[in-house]
Motif scaffolding. Structure first.
Motif, mmCIF file in Angstrom:
data_model
loop_
_atom_site.group_PDB
_atom_site.id
_atom_site.type_symbol
_atom_site.label_atom_id
_atom_site.label_comp_id
_atom_site.label_asym_id
_atom_site.label_seq_id
_atom_site.Cartn_x
_atom_site.Cartn_y
_atom_site.Cartn_z
ATOM 1 N N MET A 150 0.817 -1.190 0.000
ATOM 2 C CA MET A 150 0.000 0.000 0.000
ATOM 3 C C MET A 150 0.863 1.256 0.000
ATOM 4 S SD MET A 150 -3.249 -0.754 2.471
ATOM 5 C CE MET A 150 -2.240 -0.923 3.909
ATOM 6 N N LEU A 151 1.890 1.267 0.832
ATOM 7 C CA LEU A 151 2.731 2.446 0.892
ATOM 8 C C LEU A 151 3.526 2.640 -0.385
ATOM 9 C CD1 LEU A 151 3.990 2.174 4.567
ATOM 10 C CD2 LEU A 151 2.322 3.762 3.657
ATOM 11 N N LYS A 152 4.071 1.567 -0.907
ATOM 12 C CA LYS A 152 4.885 1.669 -2.114
ATOM 13 C C LYS A 152 4.047 2.041 -3.329
ATOM 14 C CE LYS A 152 8.392 -1.433 -0.360
ATOM 15 N NZ LYS A 152 9.048 -2.714 -0.459
ATOM 16 N N SER A 153 2.778 1.683 -3.317
ATOM 17 C CA SER A 153 1.911 2.000 -4.452
ATOM 18 C C SER A 153 1.338 3.410 -4.358
ATOM 19 C CB SER A 153 0.769 0.994 -4.541
ATOM 20 O OG SER A 153 -0.097 1.148 -3.425
ATOM 21 N N GLY A 154 1.580 4.082 -3.232
ATOM 22 C CA GLY A 154 1.080 5.439 -3.059
ATOM 23 C C GLY A 154 -0.378 5.518 -2.650
ATOM 24 N N MET A 155 -0.950 4.408 -2.182
ATOM 25 C CA MET A 155 -2.350 4.397 -1.773
ATOM 26 C C MET A 155 -2.589 5.185 -0.493
ATOM 27 S SD MET A 155 -3.642 0.518 -2.539
ATOM 28 C CE MET A 155 -5.248 0.840 -1.844
ATOM 29 N N LEU A 156 -1.556 5.318 0.329
ATOM 30 C CA LEU A 156 -1.712 6.005 1.608
ATOM 31 C C LEU A 156 -0.858 7.263 1.635
ATOM 32 C CD1 LEU A 156 -1.590 2.903 3.967
ATOM 33 C CD2 LEU A 156 -3.592 4.109 3.122
ATOM 34 N N PRO A 157 -1.388 8.323 2.236
ATOM 35 C CA PRO A 157 -0.687 9.617 2.220
ATOM 36 C C PRO A 157 0.292 9.817 3.378
ATOM 37 C CG PRO A 157 -2.848 9.899 3.161
ATOM 38 C CD PRO A 157 -2.739 8.441 2.739
ATOM 39 N N PHE A 158 0.882 8.716 3.889
ATOM 40 C CA PHE A 158 1.823 8.864 4.990
ATOM 41 C C PHE A 158 2.885 7.788 4.938
ATOM 42 C CE2 PHE A 158 -2.372 7.393 6.557
ATOM 43 C CZ PHE A 158 -2.091 6.050 6.754
ATOM 44 N N SER A 159 3.897 7.940 5.780
ATOM 45 C CA SER A 159 5.045 7.034 5.797
ATOM 46 C C SER A 159 4.735 5.747 6.563
ATOM 47 C CB SER A 159 6.235 7.725 6.456
ATOM 48 O OG SER A 159 5.956 7.963 7.828
ATOM 49 N N GLU A 160 5.640 4.785 6.445
ATOM 50 C CA GLU A 160 5.473 3.509 7.154
ATOM 51 C C GLU A 160 5.448 3.684 8.667
ATOM 52 O OE1 GLU A 160 7.362 -0.983 7.342
ATOM 53 O OE2 GLU A 160 8.066 0.413 5.804
ATOM 54 N N PRO A 161 6.342 4.502 9.269
ATOM 55 C CA PRO A 161 6.246 4.695 10.724
ATOM 56 C C PRO A 161 4.897 5.284 11.151
ATOM 57 C CG PRO A 161 8.382 5.424 9.944
ATOM 58 C CD PRO A 161 7.546 5.140 8.718
ATOM 59 N N THR A 162 4.360 6.190 10.339
ATOM 60 C CA THR A 162 3.052 6.766 10.652
ATOM 61 C C THR A 162 1.965 5.710 10.544
ATOM 62 O OG1 THR A 162 3.761 8.942 9.894
ATOM 63 C CG2 THR A 162 1.384 8.558 10.014
ATOM 64 N N LEU A 163 2.056 4.836 9.551
ATOM 65 C CA LEU A 163 1.095 3.735 9.412
ATOM 66 C C LEU A 163 1.057 2.904 10.682
ATOM 67 C CD1 LEU A 163 -0.744 1.692 7.845
ATOM 68 C CD2 LEU A 163 1.385 0.599 7.129
ATOM 69 N N TRP A 164 2.217 2.479 11.161
ATOM 70 C CA TRP A 164 2.263 1.619 12.347
ATOM 71 C C TRP A 164 1.827 2.356 13.604
ATOM 72 C CZ3 TRP A 164 1.597 -3.068 11.381
ATOM 73 C CH2 TRP A 164 2.102 -3.625 10.212
ATOM 74 N N ARG A 165 2.099 3.665 13.688
ATOM 75 C CA ARG A 165 1.611 4.438 14.826
ATOM 76 C C ARG A 165 0.087 4.481 14.803
ATOM 77 N NH1 ARG A 165 3.454 9.219 13.731
ATOM 78 N NH2 ARG A 165 1.463 10.179 13.256
ATOM 79 N N LYS A 166 -0.498 4.684 13.622
ATOM 80 C CA LYS A 166 -1.950 4.722 13.492
ATOM 81 C C LYS A 166 -2.576 3.360 13.821
ATOM 82 C CE LYS A 166 -2.339 8.478 10.148
ATOM 83 N NZ LYS A 166 -3.282 9.299 10.901
ATOM 84 N N VAL A 167 -1.927 2.279 13.408
ATOM 85 C CA VAL A 167 -2.411 0.933 13.743
ATOM 86 C C VAL A 167 -2.399 0.761 15.258
ATOM 87 C CG1 VAL A 167 -1.864 -1.530 13.639
ATOM 88 C CG2 VAL A 167 -1.792 -0.156 11.552
ATOM 89 N N LYS A 168 -1.302 1.158 15.893
ATOM 90 C CA LYS A 168 -1.158 0.994 17.345
ATOM 91 C C LYS A 168 -2.198 1.804 18.118
ATOM 92 C CE LYS A 168 2.221 1.228 21.050
ATOM 93 N NZ LYS A 168 3.607 1.569 21.409
ATOM 94 N N GLU A 169 -2.474 3.032 17.660
ATOM 95 C CA GLU A 169 -3.435 3.875 18.373
ATOM 96 C C GLU A 169 -4.879 3.541 18.017
ATOM 97 O OE1 GLU A 169 -3.383 7.830 15.478
ATOM 98 O OE2 GLU A 169 -2.112 7.785 17.243
ATOM 99 N N GLY A 170 -5.091 2.704 17.004
ATOM 100 C CA GLY A 170 -6.434 2.261 16.650
ATOM 101 C C GLY A 170 -7.135 3.120 15.613
#
Length: 54
Positions: free
Chosen positions: A1-21
């Motif tokens: 998803m990140l490499k394809s540009g589907m999400l407007p944020f970086s990998e660390p931000t993705l995992w932070r968002k997953v962790k916070e729900g």
């Protein structure tokens, strides 16, 4: 998803968002991390409701 540009944020931000729900939890399939397409679509449309974890 990140490499394809589907999400407007970086990998660390993705995992932070997953962790916070605020982003759907991934599913592990062997060594692969994946997300349900329906949950990603709901998140993109502002309709994602985090699952409550006990």
């Amino acid at each position: 998803m990140l490499k394809s540009g589907m999400l407007p944020f970086s990998e660390p931000t993705l995992w932070r968002k997953v962790k916070e729900g605020s982003f759907p939890q991934p599913i592990r399939i062997g060594r692969i991390t994946a997300w349900k397409q329906s949950q990603i679509a709901a998140w993109q449309n502002g309709e994602y409701v985090a699952e409550v974890r006990a």
